[in-house]
Write an enzyme that holds these catalytic residues in place. Structure first.
Site, PDB file in Angstrom:
ATOM      1  N   ASP A 207       0.971  -1.058   0.091  1.00 43.60           N
ATOM      2  CA  ASP A 207       0.003  -0.181  -0.106  1.00 43.60           C
ATOM      3  C   ASP A 207       0.951   1.117   0.150  1.00 43.60           C
ATOM      4  O   ASP A 207       1.659   1.641   0.890  1.00 43.60           O
ATOM      5  CB  ASP A 207      -0.995   0.122   1.287  1.00 43.60           C
ATOM      6  CG  ASP A 207      -1.944   1.132   1.317  1.00 43.60           C
ATOM      7  OD1 ASP A 207      -1.461   2.319   1.046  1.00 43.60           O
ATOM      8  OD2 ASP A 207      -3.033   0.847   1.615  1.00 43.60           O
ATOM      9  N   HIS A 208       1.114   1.714  -1.241  1.00 48.67           N
ATOM     10  CA  HIS A 208       2.168   2.795  -1.324  1.00 48.67           C
ATOM     11  C   HIS A 208       2.001   4.037  -0.029  1.00 48.67           C
ATOM     12  O   HIS A 208       3.180   4.478   0.052  1.00 48.67           O
ATOM     13  CB  HIS A 208       2.332   3.226  -2.708  1.00 48.67           C
ATOM     14  CG  HIS A 208       1.505   4.291  -3.219  1.00 48.67           C
ATOM     15  ND1 HIS A 208       0.256   3.772  -3.855  1.00 48.67           N
ATOM     16  CD2 HIS A 208       1.628   5.674  -3.454  1.00 48.67           C
ATOM     17  CE1 HIS A 208      -0.361   4.977  -3.990  1.00 48.67           C
ATOM     18  NE2 HIS A 208       0.561   5.817  -3.924  1.00 48.67           N
ATOM     19  N   HIS A 270      -5.604   2.988   1.286  1.00 48.95           N
ATOM     20  CA  HIS A 270      -4.631   4.083   1.569  1.00 48.95           C
ATOM     21  C   HIS A 270      -5.400   4.871   2.826  1.00 48.95           C
ATOM     22  O   HIS A 270      -4.844   5.041   3.774  1.00 48.95           O
ATOM     23  CB  HIS A 270      -4.698   5.098   0.448  1.00 48.95           C
ATOM     24  CG  HIS A 270      -4.092   4.312  -0.706  1.00 48.95           C
ATOM     25  ND1 HIS A 270      -3.162   3.245  -0.823  1.00 48.95           N
ATOM     26  CD2 HIS A 270      -4.470   4.602  -2.171  1.00 48.95           C
ATOM     27  CE1 HIS A 270      -2.818   3.051  -1.947  1.00 48.95           C
ATOM     28  NE2 HIS A 270      -3.527   3.915  -2.715  1.00 48.95           N
TER      29      HIS A 270
END
Ligand code: BG6
Length: 513
Positions: A207-208, A270
Site C-alpha cells: 500500500d504505497h 490508503h
C-alpha cells in the site's frame, strides 16, 4: 539571546538513526508485468534512484518476466525511455543507468509450466552470475486476475516455497499490489490462496501510502513528542478530517477504474491505513507486528454502517465528463468521489466523528489529515460576537504536496485593542531538511529486500478493512445507499459532500485551487 552567547538548540541536528533500516539482502527481483504502467512509472524509477544513491545490494539483479516478445536490448532501451520521463532525478545520470542496466535481465514466457521451469533454470544462472545467494523476490506488478496462475506456476515449479526456520534455504518473498480482492469474499479467497503456498511473513502487500515519509511520520509525530499524545483523544478532539483530493481524472485507466471506483481504489486501503496510523494506540515497540497489531485493532473498532446508515453517512459523486473517458461505460454508476462519516468504537475515540473524503477531478491535489480540537470552554474576550469568531485549533498533517505539519491557533493582533486573528505554526519538510522526500516505492522495495513487513498491509487488516467497506459498496451499488451526485471538474466535489458536515455544524477544509 544569541548575542549574549547563550544558544539554546531546540532542534538538534540529525544524529545516528534511532532505528537502523539495515542493509538489504543480496537477491534477485523477479518482476512480472515489467512492461506495464506501474513498472514504468514507479518501480524502475525507484530502482534507478536507489542505484543512484548506492542503496541497492551489491549482489543484485532484476529479471523482467514478460509475456510479450522483447529482446534484452529492446527492453533496456524501453526502460531507459521510461526513466527519462519518470525518474526523480533528471537529467538521467548515465553512469547510474549503465550500472542499473548491467543488472537488468529478461525472460519471455507465458504462465505455463514449461515457462516456469525455464525461469527456474534462468534464475539459477543469474544467482551464480550475480552472487545473489539464491534469494528471490517475486514482484507481481500485474492485474489481480493473474495472481492465481502466477502463484500456481511459481509454487508448482518449486520457485516459491514456504519458509521453515528449521531448514536453511534461500529466502522467498512475494510482493503484490492492490487491489487485494474486490470485496471481503474475494479478499479472503486471495489470502487463502497465498497462505496455502507461503507464510504470512513472506507476503508483502504494497500500500504505497505506507511508504510515504509523511505517513510514517505520523507515528513519530505522535509518539516521539510528549505534548501531542495527551491531547490525542475524545476529551480534546472535536473531529478528524481525512482528505485525499486529486486534480487528475482517470488518466487512461478508465477501464480499471470503472470496475473499481473510489472506495476500492482509495478508501479501503490508503485512507483506512492513514486513519489507523492516526487513531491507533501506542504500540509496545516499534517492531513490525506490534505496530500492525495496533492498527488492526482500529480496523476492528470501525463502526459498521447498517441499514439506512449508508444513505445517511455516505455521499457518492461522479465528475461531469467521467462517462466520456476512454474505457468508461456510458451509463457508468461508478463513484469518483466519496465523503463519509464514521466512528471508531474505542475508549479513546468514542463520539469523535472521523470524516473521510476522496475524489478525482477536484480543484486541487491535497492529501491531509486535520485534527480539529474543541473550542475553549469559556470565552473571556468581550462580546459573544468576538467569541464566535474564535477558531478552534487545527493540527494539519500534510501528507502531500507541501509535505509538512501546521498548527493553527489564535493570536492577538498587535495594537491597543484586543483583536484576535488565526495564525499558523508551520513545519515544512523541504525547508527543515536539506534533502528531498524519497518516493514511497524506494523505501518499500528496500524493505522487501530487508524482510521488514512494518509498512505492508497484513492479512487480518486487509480483511477487516474489506469487512467494513463491503456493506457500504453493496448498499451504494444496490441504489439504497443514496443517489449519485455529479460535480463539475475542478470543483470541491458535490454539494451533498459539504452538507454531510454542515448538518453537524462543521465544514471541510477548503480545497482552494
Ligand atoms: C493509487 C490509485 O493507488 O493511488 C490511483 O489507484 C491514485 O487512482 C493514486 O491516483 C494516488 O497516489 P498518490 O501517491 O498520487 O497520492
Amino acid at each position: 539571546m544569541e548575542e549574549q552567547g547563550l544558544h539554546i538548540e531546540t532542534h538538534p541536528r540529525e544524529g545516528d538513526p534511532l532505528v537502523r533500516a539495515g542493509r538489504p539482502d543480496p537477491c534477485t527481483m523477479v518482476l512480472f508485468g515489467a512492461t506495464g504502467d506501474l513498472a514504468q512509472r514507479k518501480l524502475f524509477p525507484a530502482l534507478f534512484e536507489l542505484a543512484r544513491q548506492r542503496m541497492l545490494p551489491d549482489n543484485f539483479a532484476v529479471v523482467a518476466f514478460s509475456r510479450s516478445e522483447h529482446n534484452l536490448e529492446q527492453f533496456r532501451a524501453q526502460v531507459k525511455e521510461g526513466l527519462k520521463k519518470f525518474a526523480r532525478t533528471q537529467p538521467l545520470d548515465e553512469a547510474t543507468w549503465e550500472r542499473l542496466a548491467s543488472k537488468l535481465e529478461m525472460m519471455t514466457g507465458g504462465y505455463d509450466a514449461e515457462s516456469f521451469i525455464r525461469l527456474r533454470e534462468h534464475l539459477d544462472g543469474i544467482s551464480e552470475r550475480f552472487g545473489t545467494q539464491g534469494n528471490q523476490l517475486y514482484y507481481l506488478a500485474t492485474p489481480a486476475s493473474t495472481f492465481p496462475a502466477l502463484l500456481d506456476g511459481l509454487s508448482s515449479s518449486g520457485l516459491l516455497y514456504r519458509e521453515d526456520a528449521s531448514v536453511k534455504r534461500p529466502w522467498r518473498r512475494l510482493v503484490i499490489e492492490k487491489p487485494f480482492g474486490r470485496d471481503l469474499v474475494s479478499a479472503k479467497e486471495l489470502n487463502r490462496a497465498l497462505t496455502a503456498v507461503i507464510d504470512e511473513k513472506q507476503i508483502f502487500r504494497i500500500d504505497h501510502y505506507l511508504g510515504k515519509e509523511t505517513v510514517q511520520n505520523i507515528l513519530v509525530f505522535r509518539f516521539a513528542n510528549a505534548i501531542f499524545e495527551p491531547l490525542w483523544n475524545r476529551q480534546h478532539i472535536d473531529h478528524v478530517e481525512i482528505t485525499a483530493a486529486e486534480k487528475i481524472g482517470v488518466e487512461g485507466r478508465g477501464r480499471f477504474y470503472d470496475e473499481t471506483g473510489v472506495i476500492r481504489d482509495m478508501v479501503q486501503n490508503h485512507l483506512l491505513q492513514v486513519l489507523a496510523m492516526c487513531a491507533m494506540e501506542p504500540p509496545v515497540s516499534f517492531a513490525s507486528e506490534d505496530i500492525r497489531d495496533e492498527k488492526n485493532k482500529v480496523f476492528r473498532a470501525l463502526r459498521p454502517m447498517v441499514g439506512g446508515e449508508v444513505a445517511k453517512y455516505v455521499v457518492q459523486g461522479q465528475y461531469e465528463g467521467y462517462r466520456e473517458e476512454q474505457g468508461v461505460a456510458k451509463d457508468s454508476k461508478t463513484p469518483t468521489y466519496v465523503a463519509l462519516k464514521t466512528y471508531i468504537d474505542t475508549w479513546r475515540w468514542q463520539g469523535v466523528p472521523f470524516y473521510v473524503r476522496a475524489g478525482k477531478g477536484l480543484s486541487k491535489r491535497a492529501t491531509e489529515v486535520s485534527i480539529h480540537y474543541k473550542s475553549v470552554p469559556h470565552c473571556l474576550f468581550n462580546t459573544s460576537d468576538t467569541c464566535q469568531r474564535l477558531q478552534p485549533n487545527v493540527l494539519t498533517l500534510r501528507i502531500q504536496p507541501r509535505e509538512g505539519i501546521g498548527l493553527s491557533f489564535e493570536s492577538k493582533v498587535p495594537g491597543e485593542d484586543i483583536n484576535l486573528s488565526g495564525v499558523t505554526m508551520d513545519f515544512d519538510y523541504s525547508k527543515s531538511f536539506n534533502k528531498p522526500v524519497p518516493e514511497a516505492y524506494e523505501r518499500l522495495i528496500l524493505d522487501c529486500m530487508r524482510g521488514n513487513t512494518t509498512l505492508f498491509a497484513r492479512q487480518d487488516s486487509v480483511e477487516q478493512a474489506w469487512a467494513w467497506v463491503t456493506p457500504i459498496i453493496e448498499s451504494l451499488d444496490s441504489g439504497q445507499g443514496g443517489p449519485m451526485h455529479t460535480y463539475a471538474q475542478g470543483s470541491a466535489g458535490p454539494d451533498a459532500g459539504a452538507a454531510l458536515l454542515a448538518r453537524d455544524g462543521r465544514r471541510w477544509t477548503e480545497l482552494k485551487g
